[in-house]
Design a protein around this motif. Structure first.
Motif, mmCIF file in Angstrom:
data_model
loop_
_atom_site.group_PDB
_atom_site.id
_atom_site.type_symbol
_atom_site.label_atom_id
_atom_site.label_comp_id
_atom_site.label_asym_id
_atom_site.label_seq_id
_atom_site.Cartn_x
_atom_site.Cartn_y
_atom_site.Cartn_z
ATOM 1 N N ILE A 41 -36.986 16.417 16.913
ATOM 2 C CA ILE A 41 -36.243 17.506 17.560
ATOM 3 C C ILE A 41 -35.378 16.976 18.700
ATOM 4 C CG2 ILE A 41 -36.486 19.610 18.938
ATOM 5 C CD1 ILE A 41 -39.027 20.203 17.264
ATOM 6 N N SER A 42 -35.951 16.122 19.561
ATOM 7 C CA SER A 42 -35.184 15.631 20.705
ATOM 8 C C SER A 42 -34.017 14.748 20.254
ATOM 9 C CB SER A 42 -36.097 14.861 21.673
ATOM 10 O OG SER A 42 -36.691 13.735 21.049
ATOM 11 N N LEU A 43 -34.247 13.908 19.230
ATOM 12 C CA LEU A 43 -33.149 13.085 18.699
ATOM 13 C C LEU A 43 -32.078 13.958 18.047
ATOM 14 C CD1 LEU A 43 -34.791 9.948 17.023
ATOM 15 C CD2 LEU A 43 -33.190 9.972 18.935
ATOM 16 N N GLY A 44 -32.515 14.970 17.297
ATOM 17 C CA GLY A 44 -31.564 15.852 16.628
ATOM 18 C C GLY A 44 -30.709 16.620 17.612
ATOM 19 N N LEU A 45 -31.336 17.179 18.646
ATOM 20 C CA LEU A 45 -30.592 17.946 19.644
ATOM 21 C C LEU A 45 -29.690 17.042 20.475
ATOM 22 C CD1 LEU A 45 -33.484 20.317 20.780
ATOM 23 C CD2 LEU A 45 -31.477 20.965 19.441
ATOM 24 N N GLY A 46 -30.189 15.853 20.829
ATOM 25 C CA GLY A 46 -29.368 14.913 21.590
ATOM 26 C C GLY A 46 -28.153 14.458 20.800
ATOM 27 N N GLY A 47 -28.356 14.151 19.505
ATOM 28 C CA GLY A 47 -27.234 13.747 18.658
ATOM 29 C C GLY A 47 -26.233 14.872 18.470
ATOM 30 N N THR A 48 -26.739 16.094 18.309
ATOM 31 C CA THR A 48 -25.852 17.251 18.171
ATOM 32 C C THR A 48 -25.008 17.445 19.418
ATOM 33 O OG1 THR A 48 -27.457 18.338 16.714
ATOM 34 C CG2 THR A 48 -25.779 19.733 17.717
ATOM 35 N N GLU A 49 -25.631 17.266 20.587
ATOM 36 C CA GLU A 49 -24.872 17.425 21.835
ATOM 37 C C GLU A 49 -23.786 16.363 21.965
ATOM 38 O OE1 GLU A 49 -25.560 18.098 26.621
ATOM 39 O OE2 GLU A 49 -27.119 18.577 25.168
ATOM 40 N N CYS A 50 -24.077 15.140 21.545
ATOM 41 C CA CYS A 50 -23.059 14.079 21.563
ATOM 42 C C CYS A 50 -21.815 14.511 20.787
ATOM 43 C CB CYS A 50 -23.612 12.797 20.933
ATOM 44 S SG CYS A 50 -24.779 11.891 21.946
ATOM 45 N N ILE A 51 -22.039 15.013 19.576
ATOM 46 C CA ILE A 51 -20.921 15.384 18.712
ATOM 47 C C ILE A 51 -20.230 16.635 19.240
ATOM 48 C CG2 ILE A 51 -20.295 16.050 16.360
ATOM 49 C CD1 ILE A 51 -22.865 14.401 15.541
ATOM 50 N N LEU A 52 -21.021 17.589 19.735
ATOM 51 C CA LEU A 52 -20.443 18.839 20.232
ATOM 52 C C LEU A 52 -19.547 18.594 21.439
ATOM 53 C CD1 LEU A 52 -20.423 21.895 19.699
ATOM 54 C CD2 LEU A 52 -22.302 22.101 21.326
ATOM 55 N N LEU A 53 -19.919 17.652 22.296
ATOM 56 C CA LEU A 53 -19.055 17.326 23.434
ATOM 57 C C LEU A 53 -17.728 16.744 22.971
ATOM 58 C CD1 LEU A 53 -21.686 15.821 25.926
ATOM 59 C CD2 LEU A 53 -20.409 17.960 26.209
ATOM 60 N N GLY B 46 -23.220 8.760 30.212
ATOM 61 C CA GLY B 46 -23.578 7.650 31.090
ATOM 62 C C GLY B 46 -25.044 7.302 30.991
ATOM 63 N N THR B 47 -25.904 8.328 31.088
ATOM 64 C CA THR B 47 -27.345 8.076 31.033
ATOM 65 C C THR B 47 -27.812 7.746 29.619
ATOM 66 O OG1 THR B 47 -27.645 10.479 30.875
ATOM 67 C CG2 THR B 47 -27.901 9.477 33.050
ATOM 68 N N ALA B 48 -27.224 8.412 28.603
ATOM 69 C CA ALA B 48 -27.641 8.153 27.223
ATOM 70 C C ALA B 48 -27.295 6.729 26.786
ATOM 71 C CB ALA B 48 -26.995 9.165 26.278
ATOM 72 N N LEU C 59 -35.696 11.111 32.659
ATOM 73 C CA LEU C 59 -35.850 12.375 33.383
ATOM 74 C C LEU C 59 -34.499 12.990 33.682
ATOM 75 C CD1 LEU C 59 -38.668 11.814 36.076
ATOM 76 C CD2 LEU C 59 -38.685 13.442 34.179
ATOM 77 N N PHE C 60 -33.531 12.132 34.001
ATOM 78 C CA PHE C 60 -32.204 12.629 34.373
ATOM 79 C C PHE C 60 -31.537 13.331 33.199
ATOM 80 C CE2 PHE C 60 -27.753 12.524 35.535
ATOM 81 C CZ PHE C 60 -27.784 12.759 36.894
ATOM 82 N N TYR C 61 -31.518 12.685 32.014
ATOM 83 C CA TYR C 61 -30.777 13.302 30.912
ATOM 84 C C TYR C 61 -31.589 14.351 30.157
ATOM 85 C CZ TYR C 61 -32.823 9.845 27.621
ATOM 86 O OH TYR C 61 -33.672 9.072 26.870
ATOM 87 N N THR C 62 -32.913 14.414 30.354
ATOM 88 C CA THR C 62 -33.688 15.471 29.705
ATOM 89 C C THR C 62 -33.876 16.697 30.591
ATOM 90 O OG1 THR C 62 -35.767 14.452 30.428
ATOM 91 C CG2 THR C 62 -34.984 13.900 28.214
ATOM 92 N N ALA D 250 -27.913 21.063 35.329
ATOM 93 C CA ALA D 250 -26.637 21.041 36.055
ATOM 94 C C ALA D 250 -25.480 21.603 35.244
ATOM 95 C CB ALA D 250 -26.322 19.604 36.484
ATOM 96 N N ASN D 251 -25.537 21.470 33.914
ATOM 97 C CA ASN D 251 -24.395 21.864 33.072
ATOM 98 C C ASN D 251 -23.889 23.276 33.325
ATOM 99 O OD1 ASN D 251 -24.368 19.348 31.955
ATOM 100 N ND2 ASN D 251 -25.140 19.951 29.949
#
Length: 312
Positions: free
Chosen positions: A103-115, A253-255, A276-279, A285-286
């Motif tokens: 789940i965390s990899l899937g959501l993180g990868g999705t956010e990369c592409i969505l940005l 930057g953090t990823a 901790l920063f990127y999770t 902050a977003n």
């Protein structure tokens, strides 16, 4: 997955910050506050995007997707972390670890592409304003958002399978606060050079291709804005992109530091705080980054609250 001495493999121990009990108490309070702010901020963005007709635009469609992603991403790790910070049991089941990694990899990868998709949206809005609604029409918005989710979780499926095909030989102590694949690979009892190369390649595609799209989009945006003769027009154009660039810088930057840097280049404690920063920090902050200087969102907040107040 191989086991040791025939014993049953039941799960993992997440060591987290257990070597610093005083720090655990402080982190519990700080992380709880940040998590509540994350829930509040991102839920507000999603609600406003649905309630205010003025926000029914491609930009806010993608922004509400990003807020939903951040809610899910933080929730995939933080509640369990809070439980572990307050108790002595730091265990997680094998199935729970697989699910958390997936789940965390899937959501993180999705956010990369969505940005990256959001950068393309800003490019179309500023560089092709007369054709914006033709280029970024509702069907294309839905298609790009769906593609982001599909690619993110397809990549996650591949990486999760690659990680759990590696024999761990009964080693079950993860020196981290959640199941992250670089830490899981450290438990391997065989040579993992090939696995690391495959996972590194997948991470490069997921991270660097969107970065290339963002760089291209903003290169074109800067050229277009510099051709605007009005200083007020330039400020408005840069203002609509500034929030997105800030979020991109924080997230990527953090990823990139966490996933594309050799693990022996930084200490384990530093890696935990970067995670901790990127999770936690970035998802919290977003919504504030997008709203504090955004007149449309601030106006929507006032209208919704005033409407609720007037109805009383």
């Amino acid at each position: 997955m191989e086991q040791k001495n025939g014993s049953s493999f039941t799960g993992f121990i997440l060591l987290g910050f257990s070597d610093r009990p005083q720090l655990e108490r402080v982190l519990f309070v700080v992380i709880l506050i940040f998590y509540l702010l994350t829930l509040l901020g991102n839920t507000t963005i999603i609600a406003l995007s649905r309630l205010d007709p003025h926000l029914h635009t491609p930009m806010y469609y993608f922004l509400s997707n990003l807020s939903f992603l951040d809610l899910c991403y933080t929730t995939s790790t933080v509640p369990q972390l809070l439980v572990h910070l307050r108790g002595t049991d730091k265990s997680i089941s094998f199935g729970g670890c697989v699910a958390q990694l997936f789940i965390s990899l899937g959501l993180g990868g999705t956010e990369c592409i969505l940005l990256g998709v959001m950068a393309f949206d800003r490019y179309a809005a500023i560089c092709r304003p007369l054709h914006y609604m033709v280029i970024i029409h509702p069907r294309l918005c839905a298609l790009m958002a769906s593609a982001s989710w599909f690619i993110g979780f397809a990549n996650s499926s591949l990486q999760t399978v690659l990680v759990f095909l590696v024999p761990l030989c009964g080693r079950n102590k993860i020196d981290h606060f959640f199941c992250e694949f670089p830490q899981l690979l450290k438990l391997a009892c065989v040579d993992i050079t090939g696995n690391e190369s495959e996972i590194f390649f997948a991470a490069v595609i997921t991270l660097l291709i969107p970065v290339a799209l963002i760089t291209f989009s903003y290169g074109q945006i800067v050229r277009a804005v510099l051709r605007i003769k009005s200083a007020a027009g330039q400020r408005k154009a840069f203002g609509t992109c500034g929030s997105h660039l800030t979020v991109v810088s924080l997230f990527y930057g953090t990823a990139i530091y966490a996933y594309l840097q050799p693990s022996n280049n930084h200490s384990q404690d530093k890696g935990k705080f970067v995670s901790l920063f990127y999770t936690i920090v970035t998802p919290m902050a977003n919504p504030f980054i997008y709203t504090l200087r955004n007149k449309d969102v601030m106006g929507a907040i006032k209208k919704v609250f005033c409407r609720g107040y007037d109805s009383r």
